[in-house]
Scaffold this motif. Sequence first.
Motif: not given
Length: 322
Positions: A26-27, A70-72, A86-90
Motif C-alpha cells: 500500500s502507498r 485499486n486507486v482510492n 491510496t494505492v493497493e498492490y497485489s
Amino acid sequence: MAIDLFEELWQERKGTLDKSYQNTFSRSFIVHTDTLEQTDISIYDAIYAHANCPQIGDLFPGDDDSYAQNVNISPEQDDPQTWKVTVEYSSNPDAASTSSDGSTPPPQVETQQTGQKPADREANPTLRPPDFKVNFVSFPYIVPNINNSAGDPFVPPITVEKFRPVFSIGCNVSSINSYTLATYIGKVNSTSVTFTTGTGCVLSIPAKTGKIKNINTELLLEGSFQYWRLTYEIEINTSVSPIDDTTVIGWDMYLLDMGYRFRKDDGEMAPIFEGGQKVTTPVKLNGAGKKANVGSTSYREFTSSQIYGTINFATLPGLGFF
C-alpha cells in the motif's frame, strides 16, 4: 483547475507476504489543488491522470510480481483542496478484492495446499501436487429379485435412489489445449491409477470405474506465474457383476439377454410364439439368440470402451498419476 502538490507519504507504505505467497503493498499520496470550484468527477480525473499517480496494472516499485489493483481517492477532512490517494498492490490481480493487510486470499491458492506442512508448500503453482475433494451424486437403481406374490417381477420395476462419489481433482498446468480436453469428457479410465495428494492422501481409481464428468478451466496469474487451474470431476462407479455379484465391472454394462425374436439355425430372425401367439413381453434368451431354458439367465456385456470410450488417466494434464 491545476494540481500544485502530489507527494508520497513515505511513512504510510505497507507491505505483507502471507502464507499464500501473496505480496500486498500500500502507498499513500497527498494531493493539493489550486481551486475550490470543481466537481467531484473532475477532481478524480485530474488526480488519476497526474504523472505521479500510479495506474491500475502498474508494478510496485522494485517488485516485478505485484500490480496496482485499486486507486482510492478521498478528501482530507475540513480541507476541500487537499486529497489523499491510496494505492493497493497485489501479486494476485485475479483476487476478487485485496486489502492492504493481505487478508483476502487469492483464488485457489489457499485451497490447493490446505493441510500441508508449511515446509512442504510450493510457491510455484505448477509444482503443487493435485488436491481433491469428494461429493456425491444420486442415480436411479432398479432393485433386483423383488417379485409380487405370484412370483412375477413388478411392472414397472422397483427403483430406488443410490449415490456415487464424484472426485473433484484440482491441478495446475502452464498451458492447455482446450480441444484436446474436450475429447476427454465422458471417457472412462482404461487402467487402474493411483496418486498421492500434497497431504499424503492416496487415491486409487480401479480400471473402468472412473468416468470424467466435467473439466473446469480457469486462467490465473500469481505474481510472475501465469497458469491454468484445471479441475477434473470424476464420477466413480463400483457396480458389481450381476453374474457373480462380486466382480467389479464399473462402467461396463451387463444387460439381461431378452427379446421378442430368436435366431433360427440358418441365421434368420423369427418372432417368438408362446401358446400359439406372438409374445407381447420380452422373453429370456440364452446368449446365442435362442430361447433360454427355464430357470437360466444370460447377460450381454458391453464394455465401457464400447459405450463411452476409454483413456489412460495417467496421461491427463497436471494430475501426476504414477
